[in-house]
Design an enzyme around this catalytic site. Structure first.
Site, PDB file in Angstrom:
ATOM      1  N   LYS A  47      38.457 -72.918  -1.911  1.00  0.00           N
ATOM      2  CA  LYS A  47      37.728 -71.736  -2.376  1.00  0.00           C
ATOM      3  C   LYS A  47      38.539 -70.442  -2.246  1.00  0.00           C
ATOM      4  CE  LYS A  47      33.172 -73.594  -2.663  1.00  0.00           C
ATOM      5  NZ  LYS A  47      31.827 -73.793  -2.113  1.00  0.00           N
ATOM      6  N   ARG A  70      32.778 -81.175   2.376  1.00  0.00           N
ATOM      7  CA  ARG A  70      32.901 -81.550   0.958  1.00  0.00           C
ATOM      8  C   ARG A  70      34.263 -81.078   0.459  1.00  0.00           C
ATOM      9  NH1 ARG A  70      32.317 -78.924  -3.842  1.00  0.00           N
ATOM     10  NH2 ARG A  70      31.294 -80.001  -5.573  1.00  0.00           N
TER      11      ARG A  70
HETATM   12  N1  PMM Z   1      30.368 -75.619  -4.060  1.00  0.00           N
HETATM   13  C1  PMM Z   1      30.651 -75.999  -5.313  1.00  0.00           C
HETATM   14  C2  PMM Z   1      29.956 -77.054  -5.911  1.00  0.00           C
HETATM   15  N2  PMM Z   1      29.006 -77.734  -5.239  1.00  0.00           N
HETATM   16  N3  PMM Z   1      27.761 -78.063  -3.281  1.00  0.00           N
HETATM   17  C3  PMM Z   1      27.460 -77.690  -2.041  1.00  0.00           C
HETATM   18  N4  PMM Z   1      26.503 -78.367  -1.351  1.00  0.00           N
HETATM   19  N5  PMM Z   1      28.083 -76.654  -1.413  1.00  0.00           N
HETATM   20  C4  PMM Z   1      29.030 -75.915  -2.044  1.00  0.00           C
HETATM   21  O1  PMM Z   1      29.545 -74.949  -1.442  1.00  0.00           O
HETATM   22  C5  PMM Z   1      29.398 -76.277  -3.366  1.00  0.00           C
HETATM   23  C6  PMM Z   1      28.711 -77.373  -3.958  1.00  0.00           C
HETATM   24  C7  PMM Z   1      31.695 -75.263  -6.080  1.00  0.00           C
HETATM   25  O2  PMM Z   1      32.932 -75.817  -5.927  1.00  0.00           O
HETATM   26  P1  PMM Z   1      33.632 -76.913  -6.906  1.00  0.00           P
HETATM   27  O3  PMM Z   1      33.832 -76.236  -8.240  1.00  0.00           O
HETATM   28  O4  PMM Z   1      34.857 -77.169  -6.188  1.00  0.00           O
HETATM   29  O5  PMM Z   1      32.789 -78.123  -7.038  1.00  0.00           O
END
Ligand code: PMM
Length: 286
Positions: A225, A265
């Site tokens: 991020k 994650r």
């Molecule tokens: N961030 C993204 C997508 N899904 N789900 C949860 N639970 N928490 C998060 O902070 C989150 C998420 C955005 O990031 P990506 O584009 O890398 O998927």
């Protein structure tokens, strides 16, 4: 080292003896760090299986980019992207989570074998989400969220970010439980980068104990991020691109595991799988 213990369990999901690793499969053309790379059912399923081979305990499948400024895809396209990948991975025995703000997508994904619904809006984006999750008896991620991607940067205004995120998450948890979701099935998430600037994200990571005090397992999703780019850039320099933030991500994984997170994650699983195992070994030696 008591902070490492008591990360909690989620009814309906396996139990791990350490912080779990959630690998990300974004079936999108435009996610900020891996958009377009797994934009096809076969490639996405293969990538999910590769992540499991590298140490992922569960795989989070999403079909809509939530990067700041992104516009929404329509439901039929999201279903087309997500459901076959969920079905394919679940058929291989993978514990799958579905990353969606739409009740319809959550419902079909659960029917296709998803074990967890991960809604970055915590049920706010779609009024049908909480009833659908409650009826399905599915575990549910309640993330801190203040609005859709188009507008979230303007909502990054806090007096005390940790106190406000804790309060808003508690309110969401209460609403979700009132809507019929069993408390034992709820996972909470501070929503790093969602209506937050780098300072807000760092403060939340520094105070994961205050989020843990909400009494539910905690998911931390820092992977690649902006705040990590900001940290790595130093004074005046441009931040490294998203895909060069994996070592920084693994550092957050170790810190999160140490602070008692239930899961992290991440896009790049290998380093984080090592990080959570090291944290586990340190816990065992305490
Ligand atoms: N961030 C993204 C997508 N899904 N789900 C949860 N639970 N928490 C998060 O902070 C989150 C998420 C955005 O990031 P990506 O584009 O890398 O998927």
């Amino acid at each position: 080292m008591s902070t490492l213990r008591g990360r909690g369990t989620v009814q309906g999901l396996p139990e791990w003896d350490r912080c779990a690793v959630m690998g990300v499969v974004n079936v999108t053309p435009d996610s900020f760090s891996d958009g377009g790379r797994w934009f096809g059912t076969t490639a996405a399923i293969k990538h999910g299986l590769d992540l499991v081979a590298q140490g992922a305990d569960l795989v989070d499948v999403g079909g809509e980019s939530t990067r700041p400024g992104a516009s929404r895809v329509d439901a039929s396209e999201e279903l087309r992207r997500v459901v076959p990948v969920v079905r394919g991975l679940a058929a291989e025995g993978v514990t799958v989570s579905v990353d969606t703000m739409r009740a319809e997508v959550a419902e079909e994904a659960v029917a296709a074998g998803a074990a967890l619904v991960n809604d970055v809006s915590g049920g706010l984006a779609d009024p049908d989400m909480v009833p659908v999750v409650a009826a399905a008896g599915a575990p549910f991620v309640v993330m801190h969220w203040r609005g859709f991607s188009e507008s979230m940067n303007s909502r990054a205004v806090y007096g005390d970010v940790v106190a406000e995120v804790v309060r808003e998450l508690r309110e969401r948890m209460d609403a979700v439980v009132a809507g019929g979701v069993a408390p034992e099935r709820i996972v909470i998430d501070p929503g790093l980068g969602f209506a937050k600037d780098a300072g807000h994200d760092l403060a939340l990571v520094a105070h994961l104990d205050e989020l843990r005090a909400l009494g539910r397992p905690l998911l931390v999703a820092a992977s690649r991020k902006r705040f990590l780019g900001h940290v790595l850039a130093g004074d005046g320099a441009a931040p490294p691109p998203a895909r060069e933030r994996d070592a920084a991500t693994a550092a957050i994984s170790a810190l999160s595991a140490h602070a008692g997170a239930w899961a992290v994650r991440v896009h790049e699983v290998r380093a984080t799988a090592d990080a959570v195992r090291v944290a586990r070994a340190v816990e065992g030696a305490a």
